[in-house]
Write a protein that holds these residues in place. Structure first.
Motif, PDB file in Angstrom:
ATOM      1  N   THR A 113       0.765  -1.117   0.009  1.00  0.00           N
ATOM      2  CA  THR A 113       0.248  -0.039   0.062  1.00  0.00           C
ATOM      3  C   THR A 113       0.838   1.358  -0.072  1.00  0.00           C
ATOM      4  O   THR A 113       0.544   2.166  -0.919  1.00  0.00           O
ATOM      5  CB  THR A 113      -0.906  -0.018   1.308  1.00  0.00           C
ATOM      6  N   LEU A 114       2.014   1.115   0.651  1.00  0.00           N
ATOM      7  CA  LEU A 114       2.653   2.481   0.746  1.00  0.00           C
ATOM      8  C   LEU A 114       3.324   2.635  -0.556  1.00  0.00           C
ATOM      9  O   LEU A 114       3.774   3.733  -0.799  1.00  0.00           O
ATOM     10  CB  LEU A 114       3.994   2.175   1.734  1.00  0.00           C
ATOM     11  N   LEU A 115       3.492   1.480  -1.202  1.00  0.00           N
ATOM     12  CA  LEU A 115       4.091   1.691  -2.593  1.00  0.00           C
ATOM     13  C   LEU A 115       3.099   1.768  -3.791  1.00  0.00           C
ATOM     14  O   LEU A 115       3.630   1.679  -4.979  1.00  0.00           O
ATOM     15  CB  LEU A 115       5.152   0.532  -2.771  1.00  0.00           C
ATOM     16  N   GLY A 116       1.908   2.040  -3.399  1.00  0.00           N
ATOM     17  CA  GLY A 116       0.939   2.549  -4.196  1.00  0.00           C
ATOM     18  C   GLY A 116       0.110   1.397  -4.721  1.00  0.00           C
ATOM     19  O   GLY A 116      -0.629   1.619  -5.785  1.00  0.00           O
ATOM     20  N   CYS A 117       0.209  -0.101  -4.374  1.00  0.00           N
ATOM     21  CA  CYS A 117      -0.561  -1.258  -5.133  1.00  0.00           C
ATOM     22  C   CYS A 117      -1.764  -1.478  -4.079  1.00  0.00           C
ATOM     23  O   CYS A 117      -1.402  -1.573  -2.773  1.00  0.00           O
ATOM     24  CB  CYS A 117       0.444  -2.295  -5.236  1.00  0.00           C
ATOM     25  N   PRO A 118      -2.732  -1.771  -4.489  1.00  0.00           N
ATOM     26  CA  PRO A 118      -3.652  -2.387  -3.633  1.00  0.00           C
ATOM     27  C   PRO A 118      -3.425  -3.663  -3.133  1.00  0.00           C
ATOM     28  O   PRO A 118      -2.738  -4.439  -3.770  1.00  0.00           O
ATOM     29  CB  PRO A 118      -4.952  -2.568  -4.767  1.00  0.00           C
ATOM     30  N   SER A 119      -3.582  -3.872  -1.859  1.00  0.00           N
ATOM     31  CA  SER A 119      -3.082  -4.946  -1.077  1.00  0.00           C
ATOM     32  C   SER A 119      -3.850  -5.494   0.118  1.00  0.00           C
ATOM     33  O   SER A 119      -4.689  -4.951   0.722  1.00  0.00           O
ATOM     34  CB  SER A 119      -1.717  -4.517  -0.471  1.00  0.00           C
ATOM     35  N   PHE A 120      -3.775  -6.894   0.010  1.00  0.00           N
ATOM     36  CA  PHE A 120      -4.527  -7.468   1.343  1.00  0.00           C
ATOM     37  C   PHE A 120      -3.415  -8.482   1.792  1.00  0.00           C
ATOM     38  O   PHE A 120      -2.713  -9.111   1.097  1.00  0.00           O
ATOM     39  CB  PHE A 120      -5.823  -8.091   0.729  1.00  0.00           C
ATOM     40  N   ALA A 121      -3.926  -9.016   2.950  1.00  0.00           N
ATOM     41  CA  ALA A 121      -3.185 -10.072   3.791  1.00  0.00           C
ATOM     42  C   ALA A 121      -4.432 -11.075   4.076  1.00  0.00           C
ATOM     43  O   ALA A 121      -5.556 -10.557   4.414  1.00  0.00           O
ATOM     44  CB  ALA A 121      -2.502  -9.496   5.076  1.00  0.00           C
ATOM     45  N   VAL A 122      -4.017 -12.352   3.896  1.00  0.00           N
ATOM     46  CA  VAL A 122      -4.875 -13.379   4.228  1.00  0.00           C
ATOM     47  C   VAL A 122      -4.515 -14.587   5.218  1.00  0.00           C
ATOM     48  O   VAL A 122      -3.231 -14.825   4.857  1.00  0.00           O
ATOM     49  CB  VAL A 122      -5.609 -14.138   2.860  1.00  0.00           C
ATOM     50  N   SER A 123      -5.224 -14.794   6.067  1.00  0.00           N
ATOM     51  CA  SER A 123      -5.047 -15.742   7.228  1.00  0.00           C
ATOM     52  C   SER A 123      -5.664 -16.908   7.524  1.00  0.00           C
ATOM     53  O   SER A 123      -6.822 -16.827   7.577  1.00  0.00           O
ATOM     54  CB  SER A 123      -4.197 -15.186   8.640  1.00  0.00           C
ATOM     55  N   GLN A 124      -5.300 -18.086   7.708  1.00  0.00           N
ATOM     56  CA  GLN A 124      -5.881 -19.393   7.975  1.00  0.00           C
ATOM     57  C   GLN A 124      -5.869 -19.510   9.393  1.00  0.00           C
ATOM     58  O   GLN A 124      -4.887 -20.045  10.028  1.00  0.00           O
ATOM     59  CB  GLN A 124      -5.619 -20.587   6.961  1.00  0.00           C
ATOM     60  N   GLU A 125      -6.938 -20.003  10.035  1.00  0.00           N
ATOM     61  CA  GLU A 125      -6.893 -20.523  11.661  1.00  0.00           C
ATOM     62  C   GLU A 125      -6.355 -21.820  11.645  1.00  0.00           C
ATOM     63  O   GLU A 125      -6.618 -22.520  10.683  1.00  0.00           O
ATOM     64  CB  GLU A 125      -8.394 -20.334  12.086  1.00  0.00           C
ATOM     65  N   ARG A 126      -5.478 -21.961  12.443  1.00  0.00           N
ATOM     66  CA  ARG A 126      -4.812 -23.303  12.633  1.00  0.00           C
ATOM     67  C   ARG A 126      -5.965 -24.333  12.836  1.00  0.00           C
ATOM     68  O   ARG A 126      -6.783 -24.120  13.621  1.00  0.00           O
ATOM     69  CB  ARG A 126      -3.719 -23.449  13.648  1.00  0.00           C
ATOM     70  N   SER A 127      -5.779 -25.719  12.417  1.00  0.00           N
ATOM     71  CA  SER A 127      -6.570 -26.751  12.969  1.00  0.00           C
ATOM     72  C   SER A 127      -5.413 -28.072  12.906  1.00  0.00           C
ATOM     73  O   SER A 127      -4.378 -27.711  12.715  1.00  0.00           O
ATOM     74  CB  SER A 127      -7.711 -26.848  11.792  1.00  0.00           C
ATOM     75  N   GLY A 128      -6.136 -28.856  12.925  1.00  0.00           N
ATOM     76  CA  GLY A 128      -5.191 -30.315  12.961  1.00  0.00           C
ATOM     77  C   GLY A 128      -4.038 -30.222  12.054  1.00  0.00           C
ATOM     78  O   GLY A 128      -3.030 -30.437  12.297  1.00  0.00           O
ATOM     79  N   ARG A 129      -4.510 -30.167  10.597  1.00  0.00           N
ATOM     80  CA  ARG A 129      -3.455 -30.105   9.683  1.00  0.00           C
ATOM     81  C   ARG A 129      -3.844 -29.069   8.711  1.00  0.00           C
ATOM     82  O   ARG A 129      -4.905 -28.681   8.344  1.00  0.00           O
ATOM     83  CB  ARG A 129      -3.449 -31.630   8.951  1.00  0.00           C
ATOM     84  N   PRO A 130      -2.693 -28.698   8.347  1.00  0.00           N
ATOM     85  CA  PRO A 130      -2.747 -27.304   7.241  1.00  0.00           C
ATOM     86  C   PRO A 130      -3.698 -27.470   6.047  1.00  0.00           C
ATOM     87  O   PRO A 130      -3.627 -28.498   5.374  1.00  0.00           O
ATOM     88  CB  PRO A 130      -1.347 -26.902   7.132  1.00  0.00           C
ATOM     89  N   ALA A 131      -4.676 -26.531   5.915  1.00  0.00           N
ATOM     90  CA  ALA A 131      -5.512 -26.809   4.632  1.00  0.00           C
ATOM     91  C   ALA A 131      -5.855 -25.239   4.078  1.00  0.00           C
ATOM     92  O   ALA A 131      -6.259 -24.516   5.227  1.00  0.00           O
ATOM     93  CB  ALA A 131      -6.833 -27.406   5.102  1.00  0.00           C
ATOM     94  N   PHE A 132      -5.503 -24.915   3.138  1.00  0.00           N
ATOM     95  CA  PHE A 132      -5.468 -23.378   2.608  1.00  0.00           C
ATOM     96  C   PHE A 132      -6.504 -23.423   1.511  1.00  0.00           C
ATOM     97  O   PHE A 132      -6.608 -22.321   1.015  1.00  0.00           O
ATOM     98  CB  PHE A 132      -4.194 -23.195   1.977  1.00  0.00           C
ATOM     99  N   GLY A 133      -7.283 -24.464   1.127  1.00  0.00           N
ATOM    100  CA  GLY A 133      -8.036 -24.326  -0.119  1.00  0.00           C
ATOM    101  C   GLY A 133      -9.239 -23.221   0.003  1.00  0.00           C
ATOM    102  O   GLY A 133      -9.367 -22.398  -0.677  1.00  0.00           O
ATOM    103  N   ARG A 134      -9.882 -23.149   1.236  1.00  0.00           N
ATOM    104  CA  ARG A 134     -11.047 -22.100   1.567  1.00  0.00           C
ATOM    105  C   ARG A 134     -10.318 -20.679   1.592  1.00  0.00           C
ATOM    106  O   ARG A 134     -11.058 -19.822   0.610  1.00  0.00           O
ATOM    107  CB  ARG A 134     -11.794 -22.217   2.840  1.00  0.00           C
ATOM    108  N   ALA A 135      -9.442 -20.471   2.146  1.00  0.00           N
ATOM    109  CA  ALA A 135      -8.721 -19.446   2.412  1.00  0.00           C
ATOM    110  C   ALA A 135      -8.250 -18.767   1.058  1.00  0.00           C
ATOM    111  O   ALA A 135      -8.630 -17.795   0.459  1.00  0.00           O
ATOM    112  CB  ALA A 135      -7.465 -19.300   3.118  1.00  0.00           C
ATOM    113  N   ALA A 136      -7.754 -19.823   0.077  1.00  0.00           N
ATOM    114  CA  ALA A 136      -7.089 -19.354  -1.186  1.00  0.00           C
ATOM    115  C   ALA A 136      -8.319 -18.976  -2.076  1.00  0.00           C
ATOM    116  O   ALA A 136      -8.220 -18.227  -3.077  1.00  0.00           O
ATOM    117  CB  ALA A 136      -6.436 -20.497  -1.824  1.00  0.00           C
ATOM    118  N   ALA A 137      -9.322 -19.827  -2.086  1.00  0.00           N
ATOM    119  CA  ALA A 137     -10.439 -19.462  -3.077  1.00  0.00           C
ATOM    120  C   ALA A 137     -11.269 -18.226  -2.542  1.00  0.00           C
ATOM    121  O   ALA A 137     -11.418 -17.452  -3.685  1.00  0.00           O
ATOM    122  CB  ALA A 137     -11.660 -20.717  -2.671  1.00  0.00           C
ATOM    123  N   PHE A 138     -11.416 -17.907  -1.190  1.00  0.00           N
ATOM    124  CA  PHE A 138     -11.722 -16.637  -0.909  1.00  0.00           C
ATOM    125  C   PHE A 138     -10.943 -15.477  -1.413  1.00  0.00           C
ATOM    126  O   PHE A 138     -11.513 -14.490  -1.767  1.00  0.00           O
ATOM    127  CB  PHE A 138     -12.141 -16.513   0.732  1.00  0.00           C
TER     128      PHE A 138
END
Ligand code: MN
Length: 262
Positions: A113-138
């Motif tokens: 953002t400071l360098l002028g690009c639209p930006s976002f951060a995305v984090s996934q709640e931890r659970s038993g084993r790492p799964a990122f499908g839902r977060a990536a799709a969103f």
């Protein structure tokens, strides 16, 4: 359209690959991420040594520095300042409430953002084993919307995805966490005690906060500002009488700021 993907869990983290893969249909994705894990390094910039960039494969680079170093180098040297989007994550573990002040994931979006690009951060709640499908799709859904509509000036988004059943999407304010027993001390040889930081957290579930919405099962989106100023506090604190050292009783607030009144 050029898209930069980064993180703070390191270039080999599965959440990073999931995010890059999810955004590929939207544009030309370049990954520039820390060579090692850099969680909780916040917005640190490496100025005390030279940085090395390594091309790992087509469109994937590592930097032996922080997430902020990655975004900075990517936008100046690798991708270019005309990147349409900076996406950071998917972080393994949520970044809610004031935890975001420590987060390298969130700081990468701040740097974008400071360098002028639209930006976002995305984090996934931890659970038993790492799964990122839902977060990536969103993230893809959100990225598409940002690319179409842009973001308000100097605003970036902090997104958190629950591991449980998702009940909706909520725009929410930065909440508050309270830590108990924040340090554990372990006595070592010769009286050299070592310490580990990080206690048991308790959540202050203010209505409208990211924490409350997340607990209710929502994906949370918190719009954050580059400007950290508390404007109400400027008028309130301007009443303080703060003599300038060496200026005797005449000392008042200096130029550029609001003078303190007597
Ligand atoms: Mn992390």
């Amino acid at each position: 359209m050029k898209i930069l993907v980064t993180n703070d869990d390191g270039v080999r983290a599965p959440g990073l690959a999931a995010l890059a893969e999810a955004l590929r249909p939207l544009g030309e994705v370049t990954v520039v991420a820390p060579a090692a894990e850099m969680s909780a390094t916040a917005h640190a910039l490496t100025l005390t040594r030279p940085l090395r960039v390594k091309r790992l494969s087509k469109g994937v680079y590592s930097v032996d520095g922080t997430p902020t170093d990655c975004v900075y180098l990517a936008l100046y040297e690798i991708v270019g300042r005309d990147a349409a989007l900076v996406a950071s994550g998917v972080n393994w573990g949520w970044n809610l409430g004031d935890d975001i002040t420590y987060s390298g994931t969130v700081a990468a979006a701040l740097e974008g953002t400071l360098l002028g690009c639209p930006s976002f951060a995305v984090s996934q709640e931890r659970s038993g084993r790492p799964a990122f499908g839902r977060a990536a799709a969103f993230a893809r859904t959100l990225a598409r919307r940002i690319l179409e509509e842009g973001l308000p000036k100097d605003v970036y988004l902090n997104v958190n995805v629950p591991a449980r059943r998702i009940r909706g999407v909520a725009f929410a304010a930065q909440g508050k966490r309270i830590y108990h027993d924040g340090v554990s001390a372990t006595p070592g040889q010769g009286g050299k005690t070592t310490y580990r930081i990080g206690g048991y957290p308790e959540w202050d579930e203010q209505p409208g906060s990211d924490i409350a919405a997340f607990r209710a099962g929502c994906i949370t989106i918190t719009p954050l500002r580059v400007d950290l100023t508390d404007r109400k506090a400027i008028s309130r604190l301007s009443r303080w009488t703060l003599p300038v050292p060496g200026a005797g009783r005449e000392g008042r607030g200096g130029p550029g700021g609001r003078a303190s009144r007597r």
